[in-house]
Design an enzyme around this catalytic site. Structure first.
Site, short mmCIF file in Angstrom:
data_model
loop_
_atom_site.label_atom_id
_atom_site.label_comp_id
_atom_site.label_asym_id
_atom_site.label_seq_id
_atom_site.Cartn_x
_atom_site.Cartn_y
_atom_site.Cartn_z
N LYS A 226 42.90 39.75 41.17
CA LYS A 226 42.30 41.02 40.80
C LYS A 226 40.80 40.92 40.96
CE LYS A 226 45.92 42.33 37.60
NZ LYS A 226 46.29 42.45 36.20
N MET B 267 32.49 46.00 33.88
CA MET B 267 33.63 45.40 33.19
C MET B 267 33.52 45.56 31.68
SD MET B 267 33.80 41.97 35.58
CE MET B 267 32.07 42.02 36.05
N THR C 64 26.86 47.78 45.53
CA THR C 64 27.44 47.57 44.21
C THR C 64 27.71 48.92 43.52
OG1 THR C 64 27.21 46.23 42.20
CG2 THR C 64 25.21 47.37 42.99
N ALA C 65 28.69 48.92 42.63
CA ALA C 65 29.21 50.18 42.08
C ALA C 65 28.14 51.07 41.47
CB ALA C 65 30.29 49.87 41.04
N ALA D 83 33.76 55.09 41.27
CA ALA D 83 32.61 55.55 42.04
C ALA D 83 32.91 55.52 43.53
CB ALA D 83 31.39 54.66 41.74
N PRO E 181 31.82 49.75 47.06
CA PRO E 181 32.36 50.33 45.83
C PRO E 181 33.76 50.89 45.95
CG PRO E 181 30.86 51.87 46.88
CD PRO E 181 30.79 50.59 47.68
N GLY F 286 35.33 43.06 46.27
CA GLY F 286 34.86 44.39 45.86
C GLY F 286 33.38 44.38 45.53
N ASP G 34 40.50 41.08 47.62
CA ASP G 34 40.76 41.40 46.22
C ASP G 34 41.66 42.63 46.12
OD1 ASP G 34 39.23 39.34 45.31
OD2 ASP G 34 37.48 40.57 44.82
#
Lengths: 254, 254
Positions: free
Chosen positions: A56, A169, A117-118, A198, A12, A87, A35
């Site tokens: 990105k 997103m 994951t975030a 995060a 994250p 990411g 990224d």
């Protein structure tokens, strides 16, 4: 002989939230394609590698993706250990499949290393579990496209029918998303927890679907996850239960 | 002064799939309470700690949970660094909230360190992303309880309305789950990918919802994730497209 290409989840953001396996692969890498949103200290773990920034994290164009695919194939024919650093987790909104398929078509071995994951990092930071006995037994992750619900499926339905919903997103369309969820039957009082950056210099915002439909979100600078459901009710009530003059539900609460 | 209790995700099984932060906390720990399914080499990272096995990863009874809560509180008053090591990620089907709340009530500081959840490790191993452009933009995670859909919500609806569905703690009810999803309108031809012991000596089984409703799953020895949706279609077709005599869809395919 060609190299194996490792698609590695950078997690994250916080550099110590990558896996031991990821850290060892970065240390061994000859070249790393990373990224733009991956933390500089994470990239720096690849101390002997050529480092190449590519695109990105979110919203990559297809042309850029095709170019990345080609660079991975070329690198596999030239270097011994190639790392593609993405990411979060590669397999959840990471567009990894396009790179995996391109490598397979070129006959190049590929291994994926998972990442945090975030939403899991945000939940850890908040101390609020996505699932909770008696309150949440299902969690839906989605990336909405407002007005394009038909392809491939109905993102709103997946969120409406889960106890906890997580949106990636989505911050730039927060108002439209909230309006649509309410129009489809989700309660306007549903608590919404937004976590920006995060695991790093994170900020959080507590609101409701109804308030978000009217007012959107405060301006966000970093990537954000929007999480909604009853598991955030107690945090929302604590943030809004000030003596005398109750604050509006969408004020930042930290 | 009391210690901070760290609720740490041990990840899916492979010892090198924990985070750097988790590894450092284990090395610094004075005492570690670990779930039965956590890998012995992961527990061994806590080289200076007293090591206490507590309960099972899945299906803990409430009495056992209350006892774990009490032991964490007691340990925080006696030791400097206390680690509670949980399989996977604490915030996704990890029952972390009960421990977080018990520590908060006792006035003890608690931090959560995220872990790799089994579905992400399984996806990495398979090389099949949970999301895929044009095919899957939403993923639902659920723990079904067949016949108890009302509490707190309708687990089947969350799976039916997501492009990709992931089921935890579901293998023992695979037949009933499949039958119910079909009865509720999910196509019997929906591909199902089952991964047992993700990231370790993993085994995979490919089937369809229809075949699973009729035949269930082969006997599984380790924890398994059941994943379903069109992202597994190509793998299912490859596994069943043998020359002359097509194999049955539910044969193991590796």
């Amino acid at each position: 002989m060609t190299a194996t290409v490792y698609l590695v989840g950078a997690g994250p953001g916080a550099p110590d939230l990558i896996t031991l396996r990821a850290a060892r692969l970065l240390e061994a890498a000859d070249i790393v394609f990373y990224d733009a949103l991956v933390h500089a200290d994470t990239v720096a773990l690849a101390k002997n590698a050529e480092k190449v920034a590519v695109g990105k994290r979110y919203g990559k164009h297809s042309a850029a993706q095709l170019f990345i695919n080609k660079r991975l194939v070329d690198a596999a024919r030239k270097y011994k250990t190639v790392v593609r650093l993405k990411g979060g987790d590669p397999m959840l909104f990471g567009r990894a499949q396009e790179e995996i398929d391109a490598l397979a078509e070129a006959g190049i071995a590929c291994e994926v290393v998972p990442g945090i994951t975030a939403a899991l990092a945000a939940s850890a930071e908040l101390g609020i579990s996505l699932t909770r006995r008696g309150l949440s037994r299902s969690v839906a992750f989605a990336t909405p496209r407002v007005g394009r619900e038909e392809q491939p499926s109905d993102w709103a339905a997946s969120l409406i029918n889960a106890d906890t919903g997580v949106l990636y997103m989505a911050a730039h369309e927060a108002r439209e998303i909230a309006a649509q969820l309410i129009a489809r039957g989700k309660s306007a009082g549903t608590p919404v927890m937004v976590v920006e950056n995060a695991s790093l210099q994170s900020r959080r915002h507590l609101t409701t679907l109804g308030a978000m439909a009217h007012e959107g979100l405060p301006a966000l600078e970093g990537p954000a996850v929007l999480m909604l459901g009853e598991v955030y009710r107690a945090a929302l009530e604590a943030a809004t239960a000030l003596p005398q003059s109750p604050r509006k539900a969408n004020n930042a609460a930290k």
